[in-house]
Write a protein that holds these residues in place. Structure first.
Motif, PDB file in Angstrom:
ATOM      1  N   VAL B  28      30.821   6.172  48.840  1.00 49.22           N
ATOM      2  CA  VAL B  28      31.829   6.696  49.774  1.00 49.22           C
ATOM      3  C   VAL B  28      33.256   6.230  49.476  1.00 49.22           C
ATOM      4  O   VAL B  28      34.172   7.052  49.448  1.00 49.22           O
ATOM      5  N   PRO B  29      33.495   4.925  49.217  1.00 47.20           N
ATOM      6  CA  PRO B  29      34.894   4.515  49.000  1.00 47.20           C
ATOM      7  C   PRO B  29      35.555   5.261  47.842  1.00 47.20           C
ATOM      8  O   PRO B  29      36.760   5.517  47.878  1.00 47.20           O
ATOM      9  N   PRO B  36      41.424  13.939  46.748  1.00 47.15           N
ATOM     10  CA  PRO B  36      42.764  14.430  46.395  1.00 47.15           C
ATOM     11  C   PRO B  36      42.825  14.958  44.964  1.00 47.15           C
ATOM     12  O   PRO B  36      43.507  15.944  44.689  1.00 47.15           O
ATOM     13  N   PHE B  37      42.089  14.335  44.069  1.00 45.42           N
ATOM     14  CA  PHE B  37      42.049  14.745  42.676  1.00 45.42           C
ATOM     15  C   PHE B  37      41.485  16.167  42.551  1.00 45.42           C
ATOM     16  O   PHE B  37      42.066  17.041  41.886  1.00 45.42           O
ATOM     17  N   GLY B  38      40.359  16.421  43.215  1.00 44.49           N
ATOM     18  CA  GLY B  38      39.753  17.751  43.189  1.00 44.49           C
ATOM     19  C   GLY B  38      40.661  18.795  43.812  1.00 44.49           C
ATOM     20  O   GLY B  38      40.779  19.923  43.321  1.00 44.49           O
ATOM     21  N   LEU B  39      41.327  18.377  44.888  1.00 45.38           N
ATOM     22  CA  LEU B  39      42.286  19.256  45.553  1.00 45.38           C
ATOM     23  C   LEU B  39      43.400  19.666  44.591  1.00 45.38           C
ATOM     24  O   LEU B  39      43.750  20.834  44.462  1.00 45.38           O
ATOM     25  N   VAL B  40      43.936  18.675  43.894  1.00 49.57           N
ATOM     26  CA  VAL B  40      45.008  18.937  42.931  1.00 49.57           C
ATOM     27  C   VAL B  40      44.505  19.850  41.817  1.00 49.57           C
ATOM     28  O   VAL B  40      45.192  20.773  41.396  1.00 49.57           O
ATOM     29  N   SER B 156      31.400  16.515  46.941  1.00 50.40           N
ATOM     30  CA  SER B 156      32.806  16.270  47.288  1.00 50.40           C
ATOM     31  C   SER B 156      33.726  16.989  46.313  1.00 50.40           C
ATOM     32  O   SER B 156      34.739  17.573  46.713  1.00 50.40           O
ATOM     33  N   TRP B 157      33.383  16.926  45.041  1.00 50.70           N
ATOM     34  CA  TRP B 157      34.219  17.540  44.002  1.00 50.70           C
ATOM     35  C   TRP B 157      34.283  19.055  44.187  1.00 50.70           C
ATOM     36  O   TRP B 157      35.341  19.658  44.079  1.00 50.70           O
ATOM     37  N   GLN B 158      33.117  19.670  44.494  1.00 51.72           N
ATOM     38  CA  GLN B 158      33.098  21.130  44.665  1.00 51.72           C
ATOM     39  C   GLN B 158      33.910  21.530  45.897  1.00 51.72           C
ATOM     40  O   GLN B 158      34.713  22.459  45.832  1.00 51.72           O
ATOM     41  N   PHE B 159      33.713  20.814  47.011  1.00 45.58           N
ATOM     42  CA  PHE B 159      34.444  21.179  48.224  1.00 45.58           C
ATOM     43  C   PHE B 159      35.942  20.960  48.052  1.00 45.58           C
ATOM     44  O   PHE B 159      36.749  21.769  48.498  1.00 45.58           O
ATOM     45  N   ALA B 160      36.312  19.859  47.367  1.00 48.93           N
ATOM     46  CA  ALA B 160      37.739  19.582  47.165  1.00 48.93           C
ATOM     47  C   ALA B 160      38.365  20.681  46.306  1.00 48.93           C
ATOM     48  O   ALA B 160      39.474  21.142  46.575  1.00 48.93           O
ATOM     49  N   THR B 161      37.634  21.111  45.265  1.00 46.72           N
ATOM     50  CA  THR B 161      38.147  22.187  44.408  1.00 46.72           C
ATOM     51  C   THR B 161      38.346  23.465  45.210  1.00 46.72           C
ATOM     52  O   THR B 161      39.398  24.116  45.144  1.00 46.72           O
ATOM     53  N   ILE B 162      37.315  23.842  45.975  1.00 45.96           N
ATOM     54  CA  ILE B 162      37.389  25.085  46.750  1.00 45.96           C
ATOM     55  C   ILE B 162      38.551  25.012  47.741  1.00 45.96           C
ATOM     56  O   ILE B 162      39.337  25.955  47.879  1.00 45.96           O
TER      57      ILE B 162
END
Lengths: 104, 246
Positions: B28-29, B36-40, B156-162
């Protein structure tokens, strides 16, 4: 074309993760290769970091004293060394950039 | 295995569920850095001219943050496909190390398990699960720990990307969100620089990344990376030899 490259690099990436888990390869890679691969993350990431900080996004020339990204990155490096936390490093760097862009 | 026996040897024989859950919780941490990385990446993918589907599916097909960022940036710059592919491959070579270091704990598993765990073997999942594998008593379900950390990271990575793809257009340029990319990498690199060889790798890669800018096809990235790796490797060799002869 992009799908071809994506799938090809995806397969290669999977291979790098799976290769030592496959039963075909029973030994660890030779020590010199382990040594060399150990430098991959810092070399690659530094090659991405430095131009992103030093080059002016508008015209790709080197910017130093009038470059808020450089000072924001310096603060972020200090934050990274002190806290060792990703979220703090990103926060310090972004907030510093916003303040500097507003002030400069 | 009967439940009573399972409980009696709880410290060595944790259930699949408790191993899985431990992996999730310990991961989790790291998610605070990954999201934020995936979002970017999601934002950058769209800005680079990839379609939403290409951006979103790249996060499953490549599933490696730095390499996806480089892919999108080079693709946007109109770089030949071979250079894009080569750069992505060099960046991802590091996984061979993780694979080698974790192999002893996973090699006895059935093929479908090794394929699944290999696919999930990212920097962040490796960092968390290797600690459990090395420092806690071995157990028959220990691979569920990596499944837990890897699955949380993947989701987390998939949701952040989407999310990045969806909100990308609405984030104003003045937020300079793309600056989060070098910041993320600073957070990775700065704390792990320890030896003179590390410094040699960093100085070489950084210098060539700047003076190599005029090189055709954005090949400065792959050249700077390879020279940095060589410089670090050479200095570490020289240090070994100096240590051996003195």
């Amino acid at each position: 074309m992009i799908w071809f490259i994506m799938i090809a690099t995806g397969l290669f990436t999977f291979a790098t993760r799976f290769i030592m888990l496959s039963n075909g390869i029973s030994n660890r890679p030779p020590p010199w290769l382990v040594d060399a691969l150990g430098f991959v993350p810092i070399a690659v990431l530094t090659a991405i970091i430095v131009p992103a900080i030093l080059l002016d996004p508008a015209d790709q020339t080197i910017a130093l004293w009038d470059n808020p990204r450089l000072f924001a990155a310096a603060l972020a490096i200090i934050a990274a060394l002190v806290t060792r936390q990703m979220i703090t490093t990103i926060g310090v760097g972004l907030v510093a950039l916003w303040i500097l862009q507003w002030a400069m | 295995m009967p439940k009573a026996q399972n409980n009696r040897t709880a410290s060595q024989n944790r259930s699949a569920g408790s191993e899985f859950w431990a992996g999730v919780c310990e991961e989790v941490p790291l998610i605070f850095g990954v999201v934020p990385f995936g979002l970017v990446f999601g934002v950058l993918g769209i800005e680079s001219g990839l379609t939403p589907w290409q951006t979103i599916l790249m996060s499953s097909i490549l599933f490696g943050g730095a390499s996806q960022i480089v892919f999108a940036q080079l693709w946007a710059a109109g770089v030949p496909a071979l250079i894009v592919g080569g750069s992505v491959c060099v960046i991802n070579l590091r996984h061979v190390l993780y694979s080698a270091s974790i192999a002893a704990y996973l090699r006895h598993l059935p093929l479908r398990w090794r394929i699944l765990l290999g696919y999930l073997l990212t920097d962040e999942a490796y960092a968390i699960s290797i600690r459990r594998l090395q420092h806690e008593p071995p157990g028959p379900n220990q691979h569920f720990h990596l499944l837990g950390s890897g699955m949380l990271l993947w989701v987390s990575w998939q949701f952040a990307t989407i999310f990045g793809v969806l909100v990308g257009g609405t984030i104003p340029d003045s937020w300079s969100l793309s600056f989060a990319i070098p910041l993320t990498f600073i957070a990775v690199v700065a704390p792990i620089l320890k030896t003179r060889a590390d410094l040699a790798a960093v100085m070489t890669a950084g210098t060539i990344a700047i003076i190599g800018q005029p090189l055709p096809w954005n090949s400065w990235l792959i050249i700077a990376a390879i020279c940095g790796i060589l410089a670090g490797w050479l200095v570490s060799r020289l240090n070994h030899q100096a240590g051996a002869t003195s």
